[in-house]
Design an enzyme around this catalytic site. Structure first.
Site: not given
Ligand code: BGC
Length: 407
Positions: A227, A347
């Protein structure tokens, strides 16, 4: 209680505009003068490989999303068919992949090694948990890791030996459970804030990770940077990728390397990535990643780390939500058709403030959509704020397994 569609759209619109206000506005270079830095030695040789007729092109566009949390099994080859002729910028030809990208169903082991110190956020990865993940049917775990918190600030920017040893233990435990492992660089906040100043340190971190895992099986994967955001513009991200890839390739010539765009790995930014080529102008062992938290107003409602905190009660499933889903995956499909790169949704998930049935309904639809397009995926996450597994009962939450594996 189902909220009327008008309410959903209104909340979504508010959240969208709020998110726009929070977007990355300052994408300029770090104003601070770069410190004197020693770059790790770069080698450029890679094993010669066969060249199919594939070219890569990269275009440009960008959308922003909200800020994420700053704390908190079977293996089937995917993407074996690559389009015959796809145009890619600089007309460089790619090699044939050394092997297909093997990740299919993956779980993020969040809140552990990406905390400032493992345990700070209440969780340490255990061999038992990794066995539970494997037994449920996942083939891979993604391990978010805050390397920079354990790395010296002066050249040669050594990673603390005990920390590297701990990562090795986690990787070994995952492998013993039969899992592949994705190692990323997570929450590197100084790099996001001061890219120029941190660049040599970032490259040195990757040099050390790459050397450490040079002899690992090909089911260990590298993900260069989770990210990218803030001061890391797409141009800077591309610059970093072009520098880091030869460093990784010097010791890991054919390991799969996962790359995404800025704006927190948004789908829109994938088109901005200039797929880096190594010294021979070829690299077929790259994987494209994006994160899917759409719509943010639903998946991140009540998240304390969002500014402002998004209101609770946002439901999901109205026509605007379906359009957003279709749009996201159409973009991803177009990207895959254009580049031939495997896609890994690294993710996706919904915060645990949303009723369990609702969050796993979202998860199931997203996951099935990914699979329908041949994308690999990695759920966020095991036991953090978007949890699938209840550590107190040592059971998967009701609906979690169906959402991730059901028909
Ligand atoms: C972060 C997390 C977060 C998730 C959703 C991830 O990239 O590292 O800490 O909960 O994104 O926001």
């Amino acid at each position: 209680m189902i909220k009327p569609i008008g309410h959903i759209i209104a909340v979504a619109s508010l959240a969208f505009f709020a998110a726009c206000e929070r977007t990355e506005t300052a994408l300029t270079e770090d104003p601070e003068a770069p410190q004197q830095q020693t770059e790790p030695q770069q080698q450029t040789e890679i094993a010669p490989q066969q060249e199919p007729a594939i070219k890569i092109e990269v275009d440009t566009s960008e959308r922003q999303q909200d800020t994420p949390d700053a704390r908190t099994a079977t293996t089937t080859a995917l993407d074996t068919q690559v389009p015959q002729t796809t145009t890619i910028r600089n007309s460089a030809q790619l090699q044939a992949p050394s092997a297909p990208f093997q990740v299919r169903r993956c779980m993020n082991m969040g809140n552990a090694l990406e905390a400032p110190n493992e345990g700070d956020w209440g969780y340490r990865i255990t061999a038992q948990d990794l066995r539970s993940v494997a037994a449920a049917g996942f083939d891979t775990v993604r391990i978010p890791i805050r390397w920079d918190a354990h790395t010296a600030h002066r050249a040669p920017y050594s990673i603390d030996a005990p920390f590297m040893a701990r990562v090795n233990t986690v990787v070994r435990d995952a492998q013993s459970a039969g899992l592949g492992v994705i190692i990323d660089v997570h929450h590197y906040e100084d790099l996001m804030a001061r890219p120029t100043r941190e660049q040599a340190r970032f490259l040195a971190i990757w040099d050390q990770i790459a050397r450490n895992f040079a002899d690992a099986p090909d089911t260990v994967y590298f993900e260069v940077l989770n990210e990218p955001t803030l001061q890391l513009s797409n141009a800077q991200v591309n610059g970093l990728y072009a520098k880091v890839l030869p460093i990784i390739r010097a010791t890991n010539p054919t390991r799969k390397v996962i790359l995404g765009g800025n704006s927190w790995n948004s789908i829109e930014s994938l088109d901005e990535v200039r797929w880096p080529l190594n010294a021979n102008k070829k690299d077929a062992n790259l994987v494209a990643t994006f994160h899917d938290y759409g719509p943010h107003a639903f998946t991140h409602q009540g998240a304390e780390w969002s500014e402002p905190v998004l209101p609770l009660g946002r439901r999901w499933g109205g026509p605007a939500d379906m359009d957003e889903l279709a749009d996201t995956y159409q973009r991803a499909r177009d990207f895959k058709a254009k580049t031939g790169l495997p896609i890994f949704v690294g993710e996706f998930g919904v915060i645990d403030k949303v009723p369990t049935a609702e969050r796993f309904a979202w998860t199931k639809i997203r996951r099935k959509t990914m699979e329908a397009h041949g994308f690999s995926w990695c759920a966020w996450d095991f036991s953090g704020a978007f949890k699938s597994y209840d550590l107190s009962t040592r059971r998967w939450f009701p609906g979690a397994q169906d959402a991730l594996f059901g028909r």
